[in-house]
Design a protein around this motif. Structure first.
Motif, short mmCIF file in Angstrom:
data_model
loop_
_atom_site.label_atom_id
_atom_site.label_comp_id
_atom_site.label_asym_id
_atom_site.label_seq_id
_atom_site.Cartn_x
_atom_site.Cartn_y
_atom_site.Cartn_z
N ILE A 70 17.37 17.11 4.21
CA ILE A 70 16.39 16.37 5.01
C ILE A 70 15.14 17.25 5.06
N LEU A 71 14.13 16.83 4.32
CA LEU A 71 12.99 17.68 4.00
C LEU A 71 11.72 17.26 4.73
N LYS A 72 10.91 18.22 5.06
CA LYS A 72 9.59 17.92 5.59
C LYS A 72 8.64 17.67 4.43
N ASN A 73 7.77 16.69 4.58
CA ASN A 73 6.85 16.35 3.50
C ASN A 73 5.91 17.51 3.17
N LYS A 74 5.41 17.52 1.95
CA LYS A 74 4.47 18.54 1.50
C LYS A 74 3.03 18.03 1.42
N LEU A 75 2.87 16.71 1.25
CA LEU A 75 1.54 16.17 0.95
C LEU A 75 0.80 15.67 2.18
N GLY A 76 1.50 15.56 3.31
CA GLY A 76 0.83 15.14 4.54
C GLY A 76 0.10 13.83 4.40
N ASP A 77 -1.13 13.75 4.95
CA ASP A 77 -1.86 12.48 4.89
C ASP A 77 -2.46 12.22 3.52
N SER A 78 -2.21 13.10 2.55
CA SER A 78 -2.65 12.84 1.18
C SER A 78 -1.61 12.04 0.40
N ALA A 79 -0.42 11.85 0.98
CA ALA A 79 0.65 11.16 0.26
C ALA A 79 0.24 9.76 -0.18
N GLY A 80 -0.48 9.05 0.67
CA GLY A 80 -0.85 7.68 0.34
C GLY A 80 -1.66 7.57 -0.93
N VAL A 81 -2.68 8.40 -1.06
CA VAL A 81 -3.56 8.29 -2.21
C VAL A 81 -2.89 8.80 -3.48
N PHE A 82 -2.07 9.87 -3.37
CA PHE A 82 -1.33 10.36 -4.54
C PHE A 82 -0.27 9.34 -4.95
N GLY A 83 0.43 8.78 -3.96
CA GLY A 83 1.43 7.77 -4.27
C GLY A 83 0.84 6.56 -4.94
N ALA A 84 -0.33 6.13 -4.48
CA ALA A 84 -1.01 4.99 -5.11
C ALA A 84 -1.31 5.27 -6.57
N ALA A 85 -1.79 6.47 -6.85
CA ALA A 85 -2.09 6.84 -8.24
C ALA A 85 -0.84 6.83 -9.10
N MET A 86 0.31 7.20 -8.51
CA MET A 86 1.55 7.29 -9.27
C MET A 86 2.25 5.96 -9.48
N LEU A 87 1.74 4.89 -8.86
CA LEU A 87 2.38 3.59 -9.01
C LEU A 87 2.39 3.10 -10.44
#
Length: 287
Positions: free
Chosen positions: A270-287
């Motif tokens: 059970i891990l703490k995220n690394k990307l914080g509030d940047s996750a949304g924009v990086f995740g969008a790019a990775m779609l």
């Protein structure tokens, strides 16, 4: 191929461009100005993509949205940016941009980002958890987003934790979100203590009220997430959202989960995220 990601938030729209090695080439932020309405948001996204894509010919576009696309209607639903509700955002952007757009909600983008570039890189089946204003989740299997037959895969925030429990905005009772979201936890603290305080202040306190509050929180968190593990048996779970900043979730919280899992062996990270509030924009790019 270059990857352009757009994170459409309630207050800001962030855009990013990644190269084939996931290096950040361009990153820009503008205000959402949702009070100006739907057409204004469309214009802002188109303008931002144009700035980021300047000089590029071969690129994909992914967009992280508040709310989700209804498989039934193709329209945005369950969005806290209310001017988007009932609107054909994906179709309109594809028409205006002249190319295909991948679009997912913030929980799915979070899961994709943490599974491919963040805390859960290298794990096969990843369950990404959002615990903030609401409770949501996304499932990534071997680097690919699993959406489900009706596009609700990962929505653990609306499985029933207590059958005749707290009322939820979705019209049902006892949803996980009504117990372990940020607002739900603050509301419960107010009921116990008579004080209206932020979550970050509550967790610093001592005394019988906070002990009971914490006990209930851990019990609800443990049962809710153990149910997910029993069904999915993921290789890793990543926590995100404001509630994920509570340190005891990774110690006492993990134990509460493990105590409720149906297995004689339980070692799910059970891990703490690394990307914080940047996750949304990086995740969008990775779609």
């Amino acid at each position: 191929m270059y990857k352009i990601g757009i994170d459409l938030g309630g207050t800001k729209i962030e855009g990013i461009c990644l190269d084939g090695s996931h290096n950040v080439l361009v990153r820009k932020r503008i205000m959402t100005n949702q009070h100006n309405g739907y057409e204004s948001i469309l214009d802002s996204i188109v303008s931002l993509v144009g700035q980021i894509a300047s000089g590029l010919s071969d690129y994909s576009i992914g967009i992280c949205t508040p709310g989700a696309i209804s498989k039934k209607t193709g329209m945005i639903k369950n969005s806290n940016t209310q001017c988007l509700i009932g609107m054909p955002l994906k179709d309109d952007l594809e028409r205006l941009l002249g190319r295909t757009v991948a679009m997912e909600n913030d929980a799915n983008c979070f899961a994709m980002a943490e599974a491919t570039l963040g805390a859960a890189t290298g794990y096969g089946l990843v369950f990404g958890v959002i615990m903030g204003t609401g409770v949501g989740g996304g499932i990534v299997i071997d680097g690919r987003l699993h959406r489900g037959r009706t596009l609700i895969a990962g929505e653990w925030g609306h499985h029933t934790l207590h059958i005749h429990g707290n009322k939820c905005y979705c019209g049902r009772q006892g949803c996980v979100e009504t117990y372990i979201s940020g607002p739900a936890l603050e509301k419960r603290w107010s009921e116990l203590s008579g004080k209206h305080e932020k979550l970050s202040d509550i967790v610093k306190q001592e005394g019988n009220d906070v002990k009971l509050w914490k006990k209930e929180f851990l019990e609800n968190f443990g049962i809710a997430l153990a149910n997910v593990i029993d069904i999915l048996d993921p290789d890793a779970i990543v926590l995100g959202g404001g509630v994920s900043n509570i340190d005891f979730l990774y110690t006492e919280g993990k134990k509460a989960v493990y105590d409720n899992v149906f297995s004689d062996l339980i070692d799910t990270p059970i891990l703490k995220n690394k990307l914080g509030d940047s996750a949304g924009v990086f995740g969008a790019a990775m779609l």
